[in-house]
Design a protein around this motif. Structure first.
Motif, short mmCIF file in Angstrom:
data_model
loop_
_atom_site.label_atom_id
_atom_site.label_comp_id
_atom_site.label_asym_id
_atom_site.label_seq_id
_atom_site.Cartn_x
_atom_site.Cartn_y
_atom_site.Cartn_z
N UNK A 118 45.46 30.93 10.70
CA UNK A 118 44.03 31.20 10.69
C UNK A 118 43.34 30.48 9.53
N UNK A 119 43.99 30.47 8.37
CA UNK A 119 43.42 29.77 7.21
C UNK A 119 43.32 28.27 7.49
N UNK A 120 44.38 27.69 8.01
CA UNK A 120 44.38 26.25 8.29
C UNK A 120 43.37 25.89 9.38
N UNK A 121 43.29 26.72 10.40
CA UNK A 121 42.34 26.45 11.49
C UNK A 121 40.91 26.65 11.02
N UNK A 122 40.68 27.67 10.18
CA UNK A 122 39.35 27.87 9.63
C UNK A 122 38.91 26.67 8.80
N UNK A 123 39.82 26.16 7.97
CA UNK A 123 39.51 24.99 7.16
C UNK A 123 39.25 23.77 8.05
N UNK A 124 40.07 23.59 9.07
CA UNK A 124 39.90 22.45 9.96
C UNK A 124 38.58 22.53 10.72
N UNK A 125 38.22 23.73 11.17
CA UNK A 125 36.94 23.92 11.85
C UNK A 125 35.78 23.55 10.95
N UNK A 141 35.11 9.51 5.31
CA UNK A 141 34.83 10.95 5.36
C UNK A 141 34.84 11.58 3.97
N UNK A 142 33.95 12.54 3.76
CA UNK A 142 33.87 13.20 2.46
C UNK A 142 35.19 13.82 2.06
N UNK A 143 35.99 14.22 3.07
CA UNK A 143 37.30 14.80 2.79
C UNK A 143 38.18 13.84 2.00
N UNK A 144 38.01 12.53 2.24
CA UNK A 144 38.87 11.53 1.63
C UNK A 144 38.29 10.90 0.36
N UNK A 145 37.04 11.18 0.07
CA UNK A 145 36.42 10.55 -1.08
C UNK A 145 36.80 11.27 -2.38
N UNK A 146 36.88 10.53 -3.48
CA UNK A 146 37.18 11.16 -4.77
C UNK A 146 35.92 11.77 -5.38
N UNK A 149 34.49 18.68 -4.68
CA UNK A 149 35.39 19.45 -3.82
C UNK A 149 34.78 19.66 -2.44
N UNK A 150 35.59 19.46 -1.41
CA UNK A 150 35.09 19.60 -0.03
C UNK A 150 35.98 20.54 0.78
N UNK A 151 37.23 20.14 1.00
CA UNK A 151 38.12 20.98 1.80
C UNK A 151 38.56 22.23 1.05
N UNK A 152 38.67 22.15 -0.28
CA UNK A 152 39.16 23.29 -1.06
C UNK A 152 38.26 24.52 -0.91
N UNK A 153 36.93 24.40 -1.02
CA UNK A 153 36.09 25.58 -0.79
C UNK A 153 36.26 26.17 0.60
N UNK A 154 36.43 25.31 1.61
CA UNK A 154 36.64 25.81 2.97
C UNK A 154 37.94 26.60 3.06
N UNK A 155 38.99 26.09 2.43
CA UNK A 155 40.28 26.77 2.44
C UNK A 155 40.21 28.11 1.72
N UNK A 156 39.50 28.13 0.59
CA UNK A 156 39.37 29.38 -0.17
C UNK A 156 38.57 30.40 0.62
#
Length: 208
Positions: A118-125, A141-146, A149-156
C-alpha cells in the motif's frame, strides 16, 4: 467517501498542472486537454495496473476523466491569471501529490494489498502523473532531478496513512497522511530540502 474526494481532488489538481505546462509549451487546445487528462489520471491507471484492476477505473468509469477534463478546462480559461504566479505548477503538483499518496494507499488496502504494498502503490500513484507529464513534454521528471524532495514526502504520507489505518480509523489516516505529504513537499520547495547527490567530480557537465 473521503477517499473518493481526495482522489478527485488529486485528479483535478494534477490535471490543472498538466494544462499549465501545456500552455507554457505552446500546445494547441487538443494538446492542452490531452496533457491535462493524462497527467490527472495516469497515477490512478498505474495504481490499478499494479493491483490487477482491469480495465483501470479511469477508463472503465466516467467520473475520473470527467473531473480531469473539467479541471483542464478551468485551468485553461483562467490561465492568464494563474500564469502570473511564476511557479504555480510546483505547488499544484505538491497538493495533488499529497491527495494521491493517501488515496492510492487506501485504494490498495481496500483491494487486499499488504501495508508495505500500500505504501509503495500510494507513492507510485502520487508521482505517476507528474512523471508522465514531464516525459511527454521532454523534461527530466522531477523524481529524477537533484532538486527538492519529491518522492520522499509521498512515501512518508502513504506510510503515515498505512500506520494510522492499521491502528485506528481510516479517515484519520487519510487526513494526516495527506496533510503530512503536502506540507513536507511544500516545505521542501520553500527551504530547498534535497537528498545528497553523487560525488560532484563525477557529475557530467559539473565544472565546479
Amino acid at each position: 467517501m473521503l477517499q473518493t474526494v481526495l482522489n478527485d481532488l488529486g485528479i483535478a489538481v494534477f490535471a490543472s498542472s498538466g494544462a499549465m505546462v501545456a500552455i507554457r509549451k505552446g500546445f494547441d487546445l487538443f494538446g492542452i486537454a490531452a496533457l491535462g487528462v493524462l497527467t490527472g489520471v495516469s497515477g490512478g491507471v498505474i495504481r490499478d495496473v499494479f493491483l490487477g484492476v482491469h480495465p483501470p477505473t479511469s477508463i472503465q468509469h466516467w467520473p475520473n476523466i470527467t473531473v480531469a477534463v473539467a479541471a483542464t478546462a478551468v485551468a485553461t480559461l483562467t490561465a492568464k491569471h494563474l500564469i502570473r504566479f511564476n511557479h504555480i505548477v510546483l505547488p499544484l503538483d505538491a497538493i495533488g501529490m499529497g491527495f494521491f499518496a493517501t488515496s492510492g494507499a487506501a485504494f490498495a488496502v481496500d483491494h487486499g494489498a499488504s501495508w508495505f504494498a500500500a505504501v509503495l502503490i500510494g507513492m507510485t500513484t502520487a508521482i505517476g502523473g507528474g512523471i508522465i507529464r514531464d516525459v511527454l513534454v521532454r523534461e527530466i521528471p522531477m523524481l529524477m532531478r537533484p532538486d527538492d524532495l519529491y518522492a520522499v514526502p509521498a512515501m512518508i504520507g502513504a506510510t503515515a496513512y498505512a500506520v494510522i489505518d492499521y491502528l485506528g480509523p481510516q479517515w484519520v489516516g487519510l487526513v494526516v497522511g495527506t496533510v503530512l505529504a503536502t506540507t513536507l513537499r511544500l516545505a521542501a520547495l520553500v527551504f530547498r530540502w534535497r537528498l545528497p547527490t553523487g560525488p560532484r567530480d563525477l557529475i557530467v557537465g559539473d565544472d565546479t
